[in-house]
Motif scaffolding. Structure first.
Motif, mmCIF file in Angstrom:
data_model
loop_
_atom_site.group_PDB
_atom_site.id
_atom_site.type_symbol
_atom_site.label_atom_id
_atom_site.label_comp_id
_atom_site.label_asym_id
_atom_site.label_seq_id
_atom_site.Cartn_x
_atom_site.Cartn_y
_atom_site.Cartn_z
ATOM 1 N N LEU A 71 9.314 2.124 -9.818
ATOM 2 C CA LEU A 71 9.615 1.107 -8.370
ATOM 3 C C LEU A 71 9.254 1.110 -7.367
ATOM 4 C CD1 LEU A 71 9.200 -2.280 -9.029
ATOM 5 C CD2 LEU A 71 12.411 -2.624 -8.709
ATOM 6 N N MET A 72 10.245 1.973 -6.846
ATOM 7 C CA MET A 72 9.824 2.026 -5.143
ATOM 8 C C MET A 72 8.300 2.429 -5.352
ATOM 9 S SD MET A 72 12.094 1.309 -4.071
ATOM 10 C CE MET A 72 12.670 0.375 -4.410
ATOM 11 N N GLY A 77 5.278 0.294 -5.935
ATOM 12 C CA GLY A 77 5.360 -1.226 -5.174
ATOM 13 C C GLY A 77 4.694 -0.696 -3.996
ATOM 14 N N PRO A 78 4.280 -1.754 -3.023
ATOM 15 C CA PRO A 78 3.497 -2.027 -1.494
ATOM 16 C C PRO A 78 3.811 -0.967 -0.605
ATOM 17 C CG PRO A 78 4.811 -4.435 -2.039
ATOM 18 C CD PRO A 78 4.819 -3.394 -3.331
ATOM 19 N N ASN A 79 5.096 -0.764 -0.936
ATOM 20 C CA ASN A 79 5.333 0.037 0.651
ATOM 21 C C ASN A 79 5.651 1.809 -0.497
ATOM 22 O OD1 ASN A 79 5.984 -2.244 1.991
ATOM 23 N ND2 ASN A 79 8.013 -2.152 1.386
ATOM 24 N N GLN A 112 15.412 -8.058 -6.004
ATOM 25 C CA GLN A 112 15.068 -7.040 -6.042
ATOM 26 C C GLN A 112 13.700 -6.770 -5.948
ATOM 27 O OE1 GLN A 112 14.408 -4.362 -7.655
ATOM 28 N NE2 GLN A 112 14.668 -2.911 -6.584
ATOM 29 N N SER A 120 12.109 -5.686 -2.609
ATOM 30 C CA SER A 120 11.450 -4.295 -2.430
ATOM 31 C C SER A 120 9.069 -4.969 -2.606
ATOM 32 C CB SER A 120 11.008 -3.669 -3.728
ATOM 33 O OG SER A 120 10.929 -5.074 -5.394
ATOM 34 N N GLY A 121 9.341 -6.061 -2.241
ATOM 35 C CA GLY A 121 7.674 -6.048 -1.956
ATOM 36 C C GLY A 121 7.077 -6.339 -3.498
ATOM 37 N N ASN A 122 7.468 -5.762 -4.321
ATOM 38 C CA ASN A 122 6.456 -6.066 -5.805
ATOM 39 C C ASN A 122 6.201 -7.374 -6.522
ATOM 40 O OD1 ASN A 122 6.506 -3.152 -6.922
ATOM 41 N ND2 ASN A 122 8.312 -3.079 -6.388
ATOM 42 N N GLN A 132 4.902 -10.948 -4.288
ATOM 43 C CA GLN A 132 5.676 -11.319 -2.890
ATOM 44 C C GLN A 132 5.989 -12.533 -2.612
ATOM 45 O OE1 GLN A 132 2.778 -10.307 -4.846
ATOM 46 N NE2 GLN A 132 2.826 -8.786 -3.377
#
Lengths: 227, 259
Positions: free
Chosen positions: A68-69, A72-74, B177, B181-183, B185
């Protein structure tokens, strides 16, 4: 009451699609990897074998959390993919395929590795003396001899992907038709107190797993009879 | 000889462990089951309570209210159940698994939160625009906030339009979460989870007219019925200090429950 509702069937279909995709891809990727592990003398062999075995001991939540980390977008992978104009992987079927491939990797590579190792060098050397090329040696000698191991790898990879839960919970997003697989659906049923449906679906999983293991054991006996 | 001494040592350790665990009677330890929207707030309440009652031990287990209800019905060792709505505690009463009646303790609020998009002034109906990307909500099947999120999206007339962009968190904590976490929007999350959050983002309220009120109730379980600590902790949450902490997390309390 119907035995399986339409959403249940959808989850079942999705799970089978996921498991077969993952199994095929893992066999394609696992064969060269296992072949290399079985024959190399490189000092990277042991570290790589350990990396392959990692998902056996890592909790799925750890895998799911890192995926997920990372995706993900970051995350590193997520940012790279975005820069390449590719869609992000979490909450998609593709994402589940990638995650399940990591999760089920050892269940495919280890039986292949063992099978290739038990074939040994001799049949290959004989074939080489008969002027068989490397590819010919692999496809006409090694693969037929290692066939039961390949089947074991496929069955284990498939069964394991069918039963996956932790990673799916972390990066799946529980989307109907895309990431809501059987194990998620069972979890939802239990949480909502719908024990009847949970029961029916759990039974499906149980039967699939049992059939897979039984088939494997029968295959092994037949092979021993051949030997 | 050596072996014998080892065994004696082990035995002594065992006795010490057993007596230390017996030293804390059941009444001085409770396990609280709390809805995920209470995470930060309840942690703070428990810390404050522990400060005032150093001899007592309060453990908290967080999850979706539906999941916690199932666990309690199956015999999970929880003395109090803080739900994110009032239906689940009521069900516990109806199924004979409660040791008291449900007591409202908070009113929850739903907000639209995003780490990447400026949400100020955004209306729920605006979520139909594709620029809002993936929208995370809690699972409506067993999470009260998920059920309210679905109601709000339906009431705003955008449920069908956002359908393909929805992702479902197991409970409101996981939903937050997904967004933090930005997953996803945008997340339709509990205000209590983002109000004091260290993660930067912006939010817009979901008008309470769009969903059934999140009147949150707790109930003491049958297991906790005779437990003095459970009763004391419950009244602490409703008391001045408990209320002050809860209101800092955006839970403005139902008026009828005022002291």
């Amino acid at each position: 009451m119907a035995l399986l509702t339409e959403p249940d069937m959808e989850a079942l279909g999705l799970t089978l699609r996921l498991a077969s995709t993952v199994t095929v891809l893992l066999l394609l990727l696992g064969m060269p990897l296992a072949w290399w592990l079985a024959h190399t003398r490189s000092r990277w062999r042991r570290p790589l074998a350990a990396v392959v075995a990692l998902p056996l001991v890592l909790p799925p939540t750890v895998l799911g959390f890192y995926l997920l980390m990372l995706l993900g977008p970051n995350g590193v992978v997520g940012r790279t993919m975005a820069a390449l104009g590719l869609a992000a992987l979490p909450f998609t079927f593709k994402g589940l395929v990638v995650a399940s491939m990591i999760y089920s990797l050892p269940f495919v590579v280890q039986p292949l590795h063992n099978a290739f190792e038990s074939v040994g060098r001799r049949p290959l050397e004989v074939a080489a003396c008969l002027r068989a090329g490397p590819l010919d040696r692999f496809f006409s000698v090694a693969l037929p001899l290692a066939w039961p191991g390949v089947l074991t790898a496929a069955v284990l990879g498939f069964a394991h992907t069918v039963g996956e839960f932790g990673v799916v919970l972390m990066i799946g997003g529980n989307i109907p038709g895309q990431t809501r697989v059987l194990s998620m659906r069972i979890y939802d049923h239990v949480q909502a107190g719908e024990y009847h449906q949970a029961n029916v679906l759990s039974l499906c999983l149980l039967v699939v797993s049992f059939a897979a293991l039984l088939a494997m054991s029968l295959l092994r006996t037949r092979r021993q009879a051949h030997d | 000889m050596m072996k014998r001494r080892w065994l004696q040592g082990l035995l002594a350790l065992g006795v010490a462990w057993a007596s230390s665990s017996m030293a804390a009677p059941a009444d001085e330890h409770i396990t609280v089951a709390a809805a995920a929207d209470l995470h930060q707030a309840m942690d703070e309440v428990v810390a404050a309570y522990r400060h005032d009652h150093p001899a007592s031990k309060v453990d908290v287990v967080y999850g979706s209210s539906g999941n916690l209800l199932t666990q309690i019905e199956q015999g999970a060792p929880f003395e109090i159940f803080f739900s994110a709505d009032s239906n689940y505690p009521q069900q516990l009463v109806e199924h004979g698994k409660a040791g008291g009646t449900p007591v409202p303790y908070a009113l929850g609020h739903l907000v639209m939160w995003s780490a990447s998009i400026d949400m100020r002034g955004v209306q729920v109906a605006d979520l139909a625009q594709p620029r809002f990307g993936r929208i995370a909500i809690a699972n409506p099947q067993h999470a009260p906030y998920g059920k309210r999120a679905e109601q709000a999206l339906r009431a705003a007339g955008v449920w069908d339009k956002v359908q393909s962009r929805l992702v479902f968190g197991d409970n409101i904590g996981q939903t937050a979460q997904f967004a933090q976490s930005g997953n996803a929007q945008v997340g339709l999350v509990a205000e209590s989870l983002v109000i004091n959050s260290p993660v930067k983002g912006s939010s817009a309220p979901v008008p309470s007219s769009l969903y059934e009120p999140l009147k949150q109730s707790f109930v003491i379980t049958r297991r906790g019925a005779a437990n003095a600590l459970a009763k004391d902790f419950a009244s602490y949450v409703q008391g001045g200090q408990g209320k002050a902490i809860l209101s800092r997390y955006g839970f403005n309390l139902p008026v009828e429950n005022a002291p």
